[in-house]
Design an enzyme around this catalytic site. Structure first.
Site, mmCIF file in Angstrom:
data_model
loop_
_atom_site.group_PDB
_atom_site.id
_atom_site.type_symbol
_atom_site.label_atom_id
_atom_site.label_comp_id
_atom_site.label_asym_id
_atom_site.label_seq_id
_atom_site.Cartn_x
_atom_site.Cartn_y
_atom_site.Cartn_z
ATOM 1 N N HIS A 196 -90.991 -18.105 -61.827
ATOM 2 C CA HIS A 196 -90.639 -16.625 -62.089
ATOM 3 C C HIS A 196 -91.357 -16.178 -63.097
ATOM 4 C CE1 HIS A 196 -86.884 -16.941 -59.838
ATOM 5 N NE2 HIS A 196 -86.951 -18.074 -60.214
ATOM 6 N N LYS B 141 -108.788 -28.812 -91.074
ATOM 7 C CA LYS B 141 -108.168 -29.542 -92.274
ATOM 8 C C LYS B 141 -108.590 -29.437 -93.362
ATOM 9 C CE LYS B 141 -106.721 -33.288 -88.931
ATOM 10 N NZ LYS B 141 -107.080 -34.681 -88.631
ATOM 11 N N GLU C 190 -108.519 -32.023 -76.661
ATOM 12 C CA GLU C 190 -109.054 -32.651 -77.717
ATOM 13 C C GLU C 190 -110.244 -33.745 -77.313
ATOM 14 O OE1 GLU C 190 -107.218 -33.181 -81.969
ATOM 15 O OE2 GLU C 190 -106.805 -35.047 -80.738
#
Length: 444
Positions: free
Chosen positions: A318, A432, A297
């Site tokens: 893995h 937003k 950010e």
């Protein structure tokens, strides 16, 4: 506040071409970035002196501790469960601190109180929050810098509504505390106004410290207090990481400056667009998530920045090591090694000796973790992958405080080198605004 020795060491030795070959960075490119980091350090020192960057003064603060303890004791009184409502920087630092007490973001902490930090909004999770807790002895801490963030707002309103439905509405103010910015020009933000209307205790979020940089303020330290952690030790660790900057050390001797220069130079010269952070401790998993938000950010602007990737060892050997070794050479690796040798449960020789796992007889779980963390780092290096190593002496409050400050400084310095503002997040606001529009449409 007494100085403490830096509780970690950083090694960049296996990031350069003279050590790993073509995949490594040239000293010329690194030195050029270090020169730019020097200017960033000058800027930081000036900002500390002028007070223009309040973050740099946080490690030395003590004036907020009494209020943290007062509100903390109120939340712990006659309590079985505490929920911390927040998202992003308002929760990730608290989760990272919670993991010092054990695995996960939910644990029995102190005085028989369970701490829950359901930061990712999910309807099923929120149903479970209210159905699995005794609301009579449950408390809620709401953390919202702006006071207008919708996710903690709906969590708070839902909790208030659940209490009201359960007949506890007249006791509402005993169940909540709110941490948010002070009123501006005499006008409180929406969350502060809600708190004041219901008589909830409040703490002030420092308006000069952005949410993702706020872990060393009361945003992180009130949860730390609730967790039973040493609040002063967290700040002492941060002060230790900041000290070389304030003492005027050159960039090559300031660990965050060296790390920032490495990252920028690797992206420029080697096209290392991804930054893989691999930790060999479950208790660092939320710290890695905290770093991902901070780095992404803060630096992902104007076509700049690298993509942070968190990984946990040994499990991700893995799931990802094949790609790291044989996939694109577009990654810089940072490996966090802990002192695991000799720790954990033991496989008795009398039990292991009768099986094909005899070689594990007499070994402890930490012995295998230690071997695997060193083996993974060495395998990456032998395959020409650049690997930065953090060696952690002990994973405690001082260490985590130092790591918080290190990576906040590293991020700020990288932003200064790249020419982007590491403190804003303009692209986030579009989503937003659109979410609020869609929410309004569902009610129409």
């Amino acid at each position: 506040m007494a100085d403490i020795a830096l509780p970690y060491s950083q090694s960049l030795d296996n990031c350069f071409s003279d050590a790993i070959g073509e995949g490594g960075l040239t000293k010329k490119a690194y030195d050029a970035a270090l020169g730019e980091a020097e200017k960033a350090l000058d800027w930081l020192r000036a900002a500390y002196k002028s007070g223009d960057l309040p973050l740099l003064r946080v490690p030395e603060r003590t004036d907020d501790i009494a209020r943290i303890e007062e509100v903390g004791e109120g939340l712990l009184d006659n309590t079985t469960d505490i929920f911390i409502f927040g998202i992003g920087g308002s929760a990730l630092g608290a989760q990272a601190l919670a993991q010092l007490k054990g695995w996960g973001t939910q644990a029995n902490i102190q005085k028989g109180v369970r701490i829950h930090i359901p930061d990712n909004l999910d309807p099923v999770t929120m149903d479970a929050v209210f159905s699995n807790a005794d609301l009579r002895t449950t408390r809620f801490l709401v953390v919202s810098k702006s006071g207008g963030t919708v996710e903690p707002a709906i969590q708070t309103l839902s909790a208030m509504s659940a209490l009201e439905k359960a007949g506890g509405g007249k006791y509402m103010k005993q169940h909540f505390a709110v941490l948010t910015e002070p009123a501006k020009n005499g006008k409180p933000n929406p969350m502060r106004a809600l708190a004041e209307a219901h008589g909830f205790p409040t703490l002030e979020h420092d308006p000069g410290v952005g949410g993702r940089y706020a872990v060393l303020t009361n945003v992180g330290l009130l949860p730390a207090y609730l967790l039973g952690l040493d609040v002063a030790a967290v700040r002492a660790g941060a002060a230790a990481a900041l000290k070389p900057v304030l003492k005027g050390a050159p960039a090559k001797d300031v660990a965050p400056a060296a790390g920032a220069a490495l990252s920028v130079a690797m992206a420029r010269e080697k096209g290392a667009a991804m930054s893989v952070f691999l930790a060999y401790a479950d208790r660092l998993e939320r710290f890695l998530a905290w770093h991902c938000q901070l780095w992404a950010e803060s630096l992902g602007k104007d076509g700049q920045g690298t993509t942070p990737v968190k990984a946990l060892g040994p499990v991700d050997q893995h799931s990802q090591l094949q790609l790291w070794l044989a996939g694109p050479r577009d990654k810089l690796f940072t490996v966090f090694m802990t002192e695991a040798k000799g720790k954990g449960p033991e496989a008795l020789e009398s039990i292991a000796g009768a099986s094909e796992f005899a070689f594990l007889g007499g070994r402890k779980v930490g012995d295998l973790v230690d071997a695997e963390q060193r083996a993974t780092a060495d395998t990456l290096v032998k395959n020409g992958r650049p690997v930065r190593i953090f060696s952690l002496k002990e994973l405690n409050e001082e260490t985590l405080g130092a790591l918080f400050m290190h990576f906040m400084l590293e991020t700020i310095i990288a932003g200064r080198i790249l020419g982007v503002d590491p403190f804003d997040q303009p692209a986030v606001e579009e989503g937003k605004i659109l979410a609020k529009k869609y929410l309004a449409e569902t009610k129409a």
